[in-house]
Motif scaffolding. Structure first.
Motif: not given
Length: 90
Positions: A23-41
């Motif tokens: 779950s921690a790895q998924i959260a890290e990936l979610a953050v990276a994808l959000a940043v990549q998409a220009g979303e606020s994290v």
């Protein structure tokens, strides 16, 4: 009996640790994808961000497993896979 109970509890704890690491790895990936998409994290991450990370993780995992299987099959065909490799013979 006490030894078996200890083993069951240890197995449970090991599984909980593995689930938390995943779950921690998924959260890290979610953050990276959000940043990549220009979303606020912000924490907690949104369900949409987590779902996107789970989907991407599944795709990337499948690609990696497929590549590994292809490599093992090639080694087997070339006779370079040791008999005691512990993988299925295709």
């Amino acid at each position: 009996m006490a030894e078996n109970e200890f083993l069951l509890r240890r197995e449970f704890v090991d599984q909980v640790i593995q689930a938390r690491l995943f779950s921690a790895q998924i959260a890290e990936l979610a953050v990276a994808l959000a940043v990549q998409a220009g979303e606020s994290v912000t924490r907690p991450l949104s369900a949409q961000q987590i779902a996107r990370a789970v989907q991407v993780n599944g795709v990337e995992t499948r690609l990696a497993v497929d590549a590994l299987i292809a490599r093992l099959q090639a080694l087997y065909r070339e006779g370079q896979l040791p008999e005691d490799a512990g993988v299925p013979r295709w």
